[in-house]
Design an enzyme around this catalytic site. Structure first.
Site, PDB file in Angstrom:
ATOM      1  N   ASP A  79      -7.810   6.652   7.495  1.00 14.85           N
ATOM      2  CA  ASP A  79      -8.654   7.625   6.341  1.00 14.85           C
ATOM      3  C   ASP A  79     -10.176   7.189   6.456  1.00 14.85           C
ATOM      4  O   ASP A  79     -10.296   6.906   6.672  1.00 14.85           O
ATOM      5  CB  ASP A  79      -7.724   7.160   4.834  1.00 14.85           C
ATOM      6  CG  ASP A  79      -7.756   6.025   4.702  1.00 14.85           C
ATOM      7  OD1 ASP A  79      -8.157   5.633   5.051  1.00 14.85           O
ATOM      8  OD2 ASP A  79      -6.713   5.461   3.940  1.00 14.85           O
TER       9      ASP A  79
ATOM     10  N   HIS B 217       0.905   3.439  -3.151  1.00 14.83           N
ATOM     11  CA  HIS B 217      -0.157   4.071  -2.225  1.00 14.83           C
ATOM     12  C   HIS B 217      -0.261   3.688  -0.951  1.00 14.83           C
ATOM     13  O   HIS B 217      -0.255   3.144  -0.361  1.00 14.83           O
ATOM     14  CB  HIS B 217      -1.374   4.769  -2.763  1.00 14.83           C
ATOM     15  CG  HIS B 217      -2.752   3.722  -2.232  1.00 14.83           C
ATOM     16  ND1 HIS B 217      -3.748   3.547  -3.221  1.00 14.83           N
ATOM     17  CD2 HIS B 217      -2.880   3.082  -1.725  1.00 14.83           C
ATOM     18  CE1 HIS B 217      -5.091   2.582  -2.354  1.00 14.83           C
ATOM     19  NE2 HIS B 217      -4.580   2.219  -1.714  1.00 14.83           N
TER      20      HIS B 217
ATOM     21  N   GLU C  95      -2.329   8.532  -3.198  1.00 14.04           N
ATOM     22  CA  GLU C  95      -2.291   8.387  -4.481  1.00 14.04           C
ATOM     23  C   GLU C  95      -0.436   9.129  -5.222  1.00 14.04           C
ATOM     24  O   GLU C  95      -0.240   9.313  -4.648  1.00 14.04           O
ATOM     25  CB  GLU C  95      -3.468   8.095  -5.658  1.00 14.04           C
ATOM     26  CG  GLU C  95      -4.496   8.036  -4.916  1.00 14.04           C
ATOM     27  CD  GLU C  95      -4.478   6.698  -4.790  1.00 14.04           C
ATOM     28  OE1 GLU C  95      -3.405   5.582  -5.175  1.00 14.04           O
ATOM     29  OE2 GLU C  95      -5.061   6.144  -4.293  1.00 14.04           O
TER      30      GLU C  95
ATOM     31  N   ASN D 209      -0.484   0.025  -5.842  1.00  9.84           N
ATOM     32  CA  ASN D 209       0.262   1.343  -7.056  1.00  9.84           C
ATOM     33  C   ASN D 209       1.019   2.247  -6.013  1.00  9.84           C
ATOM     34  O   ASN D 209       1.524   3.579  -5.877  1.00  9.84           O
ATOM     35  CB  ASN D 209      -0.905   2.500  -7.575  1.00  9.84           C
ATOM     36  CG  ASN D 209      -1.944   2.767  -6.717  1.00  9.84           C
ATOM     37  OD1 ASN D 209      -2.000   2.573  -5.272  1.00  9.84           O
ATOM     38  ND2 ASN D 209      -3.034   4.171  -6.933  1.00  9.84           N
TER      39      ASN D 209
HETATM   40  C1  F6R Z   1      -5.948   1.851   4.557  1.00  9.44           C
HETATM   41  C2  F6R Z   1      -5.591   2.201   3.561  1.00  9.44           C
HETATM   42  C3  F6R Z   1      -5.347   2.220   2.631  1.00  9.44           C
HETATM   43  C4  F6R Z   1      -5.460   0.163   1.832  1.00  9.44           C
HETATM   44  C5  F6R Z   1      -5.192  -0.141   0.455  1.00  9.44           C
HETATM   45  C6  F6R Z   1      -4.631  -1.823   0.679  1.00  9.44           C
HETATM   46  O1  F6R Z   1      -7.411   2.824   5.757  1.00  9.44           O
HETATM   47  O2  F6R Z   1      -5.228   3.455   3.500  1.00  9.44           O
HETATM   48  O3  F6R Z   1      -3.953   2.520   1.931  1.00  9.44           O
HETATM   49  O4  F6R Z   1      -4.061   0.060   3.047  1.00  9.44           O
HETATM   50  O5  F6R Z   1      -5.827   0.347  -0.300  1.00  9.44           O
HETATM   51  O6  F6R Z   1      -5.719  -2.179   1.114  1.00  9.44           O
HETATM   52  P1  F6R Z   1      -5.870  -3.495   1.058  1.00  9.44           P
HETATM   53  O7  F6R Z   1      -5.021  -4.396   2.248  1.00  9.44           O
HETATM   54  O8  F6R Z   1      -7.478  -3.841   1.166  1.00  9.44           O
HETATM   55  O9  F6R Z   1      -4.826  -3.803  -0.238  1.00  9.44           O
END
Ligand code: F6R
Length: 241
Positions: free
Chosen positions: A67, A136, A141, A134
């Site tokens: 992303d 995702h 989401e 959450n």
């Molecule tokens: C990042 C992504 C998100 C993160 C998720 C966890 O490219 O796609 O899904 O993997 O938000 O983020 P952290 O690792 O910062 O807790």
């Protein structure tokens, strides 16, 4: 789905890096799916160490990230291009690395272009994922349905708040992103999800022990034939033995 629990994030990162190394040794021209955020940083450090020691070679490999924020150009310090450059790409030798552009003139066309580029590369061999508190994956989401293709997504309030730590203020956190879709992610041949810390424990419980439900997007991984989940003790703390 295989679940492994490690004593700490360092042991988890070594295991995750070994899975990448095995993939590269088996198929030097692998297509690797990569993630940003805090979760993969130690794994990337391990991969850099393996590369510096002459053990991991990325010279025939390509990568596709999950992303990018809408509105942040590559030279913005909080863009995911900048993150990847700093955390991995600047220190290893990928043949080519791809992220969706969050500043493309036509964002819809950029989404299709990105899915096409993944297909043309032969699909993703090994996809690394973190997980939001959450549930995702990528920036897919919780919603009433799973979105298949790469698309423009509205970030959940909880995601905006969680990602505020990378920005000076809440106002500066982009509200939208381009994210690989659930289908794009599920087409990866192998999926490796890593999670550490208490904040992920609820989402991990839902992923491992709940039902497949678009309100917990990661739960779709239960249907993947080769998904590996690596956890530290805290992220695994709500799992039944
Ligand atoms: C990042 C992504 C998100 C993160 C998720 C966890 O490219 O796609 O899904 O993997 O938000 O983020 P952290 O690792 O910062 O807790």
């Amino acid at each position: 789905m295989k679940v492994h629990v490690f004593r700490d994030s360092a042991a988890l990162a070594k295991a995750a890096a070994s899975i990448f190394l095995a993939q590269l040794l088996r198929k030097p021209d692998s297509v690797l799916g990569l993630a940003t955020g805090s979760s993969p940083i130690e794994t990337y450090q391990e991969l850099i160490r393996l590369h510096q020691e002459g053990i991991a070679d990325f010279s025939k490999a390509t990568s596709f990230n999950l992303d990018e924020y809408v509105g942040l150009a590559a030279d913005h310090p909080q863009s995911y291009v900048a993150f990847m450059q700093q955390q991995l790409f600047g220190q290893v030798n990928f043949k080519a690395s791809h992220l969706p552009s969050g500043v493309a003139e036509n964002l819809e066309a950029e989404c299709s272009r990105y899915d096409q580029a993944i297909l043309q590369a032969g699909g993703i061999d090994l996809q690394l994922l973190g997980i939001g508190s959450n549930g995702h994956i990528g920036f897919n989401e919780p919603d009433a349905r799973f979105v298949y293709n790469t698309s423009i997504v509205k970030l959940a309030e909880s995601t905006i708040e969680a990602n505020q730590r990378f920005f000076d203020s809440l106002d500066q956190v982009p509200r939208q992103a381009i994210s690989m879709g659930i289908g794009t992610i599920m087409e990866a041949r192998t999926i490796l999800l890593i999670a550490t810390g208490k904040g992920k424990a609820e989402a991990i419980k839902g992923l491992v022990q709940g039902q497949i439900d678009p309100l917990l997007p990661a739960s779709i991984l239960r249907a993947h034939p080769d998904a590996v989940i690596l956890l530290d003790k805290e992220a695994a703390s709500l799992l039944k033995a």
